[in-house]
Design a protein around this motif. Structure first.
Motif, PDB file in Angstrom:
ATOM      1  N   PHE A  55       0.866  -1.174   0.000  1.00  0.00           N
ATOM      2  CA  PHE A  55       0.000   0.000   0.000  1.00  0.00           C
ATOM      3  C   PHE A  55       0.905   1.226   0.000  1.00  0.00           C
ATOM      4  O   PHE A  55       1.771   1.359   0.871  1.00  0.00           O
ATOM      5  CB  PHE A  55      -0.910  -0.026   1.235  1.00  0.00           C
ATOM      6  CG  PHE A  55      -1.837  -1.208   1.251  1.00  0.00           C
ATOM      7  CD1 PHE A  55      -3.052  -1.167   0.582  1.00  0.00           C
ATOM      8  CD2 PHE A  55      -1.487  -2.374   1.911  1.00  0.00           C
ATOM      9  CE1 PHE A  55      -3.902  -2.251   0.582  1.00  0.00           C
ATOM     10  CE2 PHE A  55      -2.331  -3.473   1.927  1.00  0.00           C
ATOM     11  CZ  PHE A  55      -3.540  -3.414   1.258  1.00  0.00           C
ATOM     12  N   LEU A  56       0.705   2.122  -0.968  1.00  0.00           N
ATOM     13  CA  LEU A  56       1.616   3.243  -1.194  1.00  0.00           C
ATOM     14  C   LEU A  56       0.889   4.581  -1.150  1.00  0.00           C
ATOM     15  O   LEU A  56      -0.304   4.669  -1.457  1.00  0.00           O
ATOM     16  CB  LEU A  56       2.288   3.099  -2.569  1.00  0.00           C
ATOM     17  CG  LEU A  56       2.989   1.779  -2.860  1.00  0.00           C
ATOM     18  CD1 LEU A  56       3.367   1.702  -4.327  1.00  0.00           C
ATOM     19  CD2 LEU A  56       4.213   1.613  -1.985  1.00  0.00           C
ATOM     20  N   THR A  57       1.657   5.623  -0.819  1.00  0.00           N
ATOM     21  CA  THR A  57       1.154   6.990  -0.902  1.00  0.00           C
ATOM     22  C   THR A  57       1.172   7.432  -2.361  1.00  0.00           C
ATOM     23  O   THR A  57       1.670   6.707  -3.240  1.00  0.00           O
ATOM     24  CB  THR A  57       2.024   7.963  -0.088  1.00  0.00           C
ATOM     25  OG1 THR A  57       3.308   8.061  -0.723  1.00  0.00           O
ATOM     26  CG2 THR A  57       2.160   7.535   1.364  1.00  0.00           C
ATOM     27  N   LEU A  90      -6.114   2.471   4.955  1.00  0.00           N
ATOM     28  CA  LEU A  90      -4.761   3.025   5.022  1.00  0.00           C
ATOM     29  C   LEU A  90      -4.610   4.317   4.218  1.00  0.00           C
ATOM     30  O   LEU A  90      -3.535   4.903   4.172  1.00  0.00           O
ATOM     31  CB  LEU A  90      -3.741   1.988   4.541  1.00  0.00           C
ATOM     32  CG  LEU A  90      -3.622   0.735   5.398  1.00  0.00           C
ATOM     33  CD1 LEU A  90      -2.745  -0.305   4.710  1.00  0.00           C
ATOM     34  CD2 LEU A  90      -3.087   1.078   6.784  1.00  0.00           C
ATOM     35  N   ASN A  91      -5.682   4.739   3.546  1.00  0.00           N
ATOM     36  CA  ASN A  91      -5.657   5.927   2.700  1.00  0.00           C
ATOM     37  C   ASN A  91      -4.585   5.809   1.611  1.00  0.00           C
ATOM     38  O   ASN A  91      -3.879   6.771   1.299  1.00  0.00           O
ATOM     39  CB  ASN A  91      -5.458   7.194   3.545  1.00  0.00           C
ATOM     40  CG  ASN A  91      -5.916   8.430   2.808  1.00  0.00           C
ATOM     41  OD1 ASN A  91      -6.802   8.365   1.962  1.00  0.00           O
ATOM     42  ND2 ASN A  91      -5.299   9.556   3.120  1.00  0.00           N
ATOM     43  N   ALA A  92      -4.477   4.637   1.032  1.00  0.00           N
ATOM     44  CA  ALA A  92      -3.481   4.385  -0.009  1.00  0.00           C
ATOM     45  C   ALA A  92      -3.922   5.004  -1.327  1.00  0.00           C
ATOM     46  O   ALA A  92      -5.102   4.981  -1.677  1.00  0.00           O
ATOM     47  CB  ALA A  92      -3.270   2.885  -0.185  1.00  0.00           C
ATOM     48  N   ALA A  93      -2.965   5.541  -2.056  1.00  0.00           N
ATOM     49  CA  ALA A  93      -3.224   6.100  -3.378  1.00  0.00           C
ATOM     50  C   ALA A  93      -2.859   5.119  -4.479  1.00  0.00           C
ATOM     51  O   ALA A  93      -3.318   5.240  -5.613  1.00  0.00           O
ATOM     52  CB  ALA A  93      -2.435   7.392  -3.570  1.00  0.00           C
ATOM     53  N   ALA A  94      -2.014   4.156  -4.143  1.00  0.00           N
ATOM     54  CA  ALA A  94      -1.541   3.198  -5.141  1.00  0.00           C
ATOM     55  C   ALA A  94      -1.251   1.857  -4.468  1.00  0.00           C
ATOM     56  O   ALA A  94      -1.013   1.795  -3.257  1.00  0.00           O
ATOM     57  CB  ALA A  94      -0.295   3.719  -5.835  1.00  0.00           C
ATOM     58  N   LEU A  95      -1.251   0.826  -5.293  1.00  0.00           N
ATOM     59  CA  LEU A  95      -0.974  -0.533  -4.812  1.00  0.00           C
ATOM     60  C   LEU A  95       0.012  -1.220  -5.733  1.00  0.00           C
ATOM     61  O   LEU A  95       0.033  -0.963  -6.935  1.00  0.00           O
ATOM     62  CB  LEU A  95      -2.246  -1.395  -4.830  1.00  0.00           C
ATOM     63  CG  LEU A  95      -3.509  -0.897  -4.159  1.00  0.00           C
ATOM     64  CD1 LEU A  95      -4.636  -1.886  -4.417  1.00  0.00           C
ATOM     65  CD2 LEU A  95      -3.284  -0.707  -2.681  1.00  0.00           C
ATOM     66  N   ILE A  96       0.787  -2.105  -5.148  1.00  0.00           N
ATOM     67  CA  ILE A  96       1.552  -3.074  -5.921  1.00  0.00           C
ATOM     68  C   ILE A  96       1.150  -4.433  -5.377  1.00  0.00           C
ATOM     69  O   ILE A  96       1.285  -4.703  -4.181  1.00  0.00           O
ATOM     70  CB  ILE A  96       3.066  -2.854  -5.815  1.00  0.00           C
ATOM     71  CG1 ILE A  96       3.444  -1.504  -6.412  1.00  0.00           C
ATOM     72  CG2 ILE A  96       3.813  -3.999  -6.519  1.00  0.00           C
ATOM     73  CD1 ILE A  96       4.908  -1.130  -6.267  1.00  0.00           C
ATOM     74  N   LEU A  97       0.614  -5.251  -6.255  1.00  0.00           N
ATOM     75  CA  LEU A  97       0.186  -6.593  -5.892  1.00  0.00           C
ATOM     76  C   LEU A  97       1.370  -7.533  -5.983  1.00  0.00           C
ATOM     77  O   LEU A  97       2.289  -7.314  -6.789  1.00  0.00           O
ATOM     78  CB  LEU A  97      -0.911  -7.066  -6.844  1.00  0.00           C
ATOM     79  CG  LEU A  97      -2.058  -6.093  -7.104  1.00  0.00           C
ATOM     80  CD1 LEU A  97      -2.972  -6.632  -8.197  1.00  0.00           C
ATOM     81  CD2 LEU A  97      -2.821  -5.820  -5.817  1.00  0.00           C
ATOM     82  N   ALA A  98       1.351  -8.583  -5.177  1.00  0.00           N
ATOM     83  CA  ALA A  98       2.463  -9.530  -5.219  1.00  0.00           C
ATOM     84  C   ALA A  98       2.020 -10.886  -4.706  1.00  0.00           C
ATOM     85  O   ALA A  98       1.198 -10.984  -3.806  1.00  0.00           O
ATOM     86  CB  ALA A  98       3.622  -9.028  -4.362  1.00  0.00           C
ATOM     87  N   HIS A  99       2.565 -11.905  -5.309  1.00  0.00           N
ATOM     88  CA  HIS A  99       2.421 -13.237  -4.737  1.00  0.00           C
ATOM     89  C   HIS A  99       3.615 -14.081  -5.150  1.00  0.00           C
ATOM     90  O   HIS A  99       4.365 -13.725  -6.048  1.00  0.00           O
ATOM     91  CB  HIS A  99       1.084 -13.881  -5.093  1.00  0.00           C
ATOM     92  CG  HIS A  99       0.951 -14.378  -6.493  1.00  0.00           C
ATOM     93  ND1 HIS A  99       0.678 -13.566  -7.565  1.00  0.00           N
ATOM     94  CD2 HIS A  99       1.021 -15.630  -6.978  1.00  0.00           C
ATOM     95  CE1 HIS A  99       0.589 -14.300  -8.668  1.00  0.00           C
ATOM     96  NE2 HIS A  99       0.797 -15.557  -8.336  1.00  0.00           N
TER      97      HIS A  99
END
Length: 150
Positions: A55-57, A90-99
């Motif tokens: 979870f990113l700003t 979390l008020n995230a502006a961007a996401l990076i998914l991962a598995h």
């Protein structure tokens, strides 16, 4: 999977642990390589499949990485609503998914591509951008964005 001796694997684990301790939640993820290294530390050596989200700003600073779904050796159940709820919390502006792929082969499956599209489409409703989806294993990784799949 890999050809390392037990001693070498332990040395790698210790080194990765030391590196991981230097990472903080204020780190800016500036390149796919940095993200790949971070996610490899977090997921690559797991014996079961885990699906996590960074979870990113809006400036791509890491707010938090969370492992959200645990699966078996070759699959995990991913719920878009859980990701959306956590992003909003979390008020995230961007996401990076991962598995991770415990098999050691980081090639995306059709199911991987479908869930990525579903998450990306759902997150657009909340004005949260999905920047990438990484698949990691001890020996290799795959970035959907770098492959033009996102």
């Amino acid at each position: 999977m890999n050809n390392y001796s037990e001693y070498q694997q332990e040395a790698i684990r210790v080194a990765l642990s030391a590196i991981q301790q230097t990472l903080t939640n204020s780190d800016v993820m500036n390149s796919p390589e940095e993200v790949q290294n971070y996610l490899t530390l977090k997921l690559a050596d797991e014996p079961d499949e885990w699906f996590g989200v960074m979870f990113l700003t809006s400036q791509h600073r890491l707010i938090r990485f969370e492992r959200l779904f645990r699966g078996t050796i070759n699959a995990s159940q991913v719920h878009v609503r859980v990701i959306a709820r956590k992003a909003l919390e979390l008020n995230a502006a961007a996401l990076i998914l991962a598995h991770n792929h415990p098999s050691g082969i980081a090639e995306p499956s059709g199911a991987d591509q479908r869930i990525t599209t579903n998450i990306k489409d759902a997150m657009e409703v909340f004005d949260v951008k999905v920047l990438d989806h990484f698949i990691v294993s001890p020996d290799e990784s795959c970035s959907f964005a770098m492959r033009g799949m996102l």
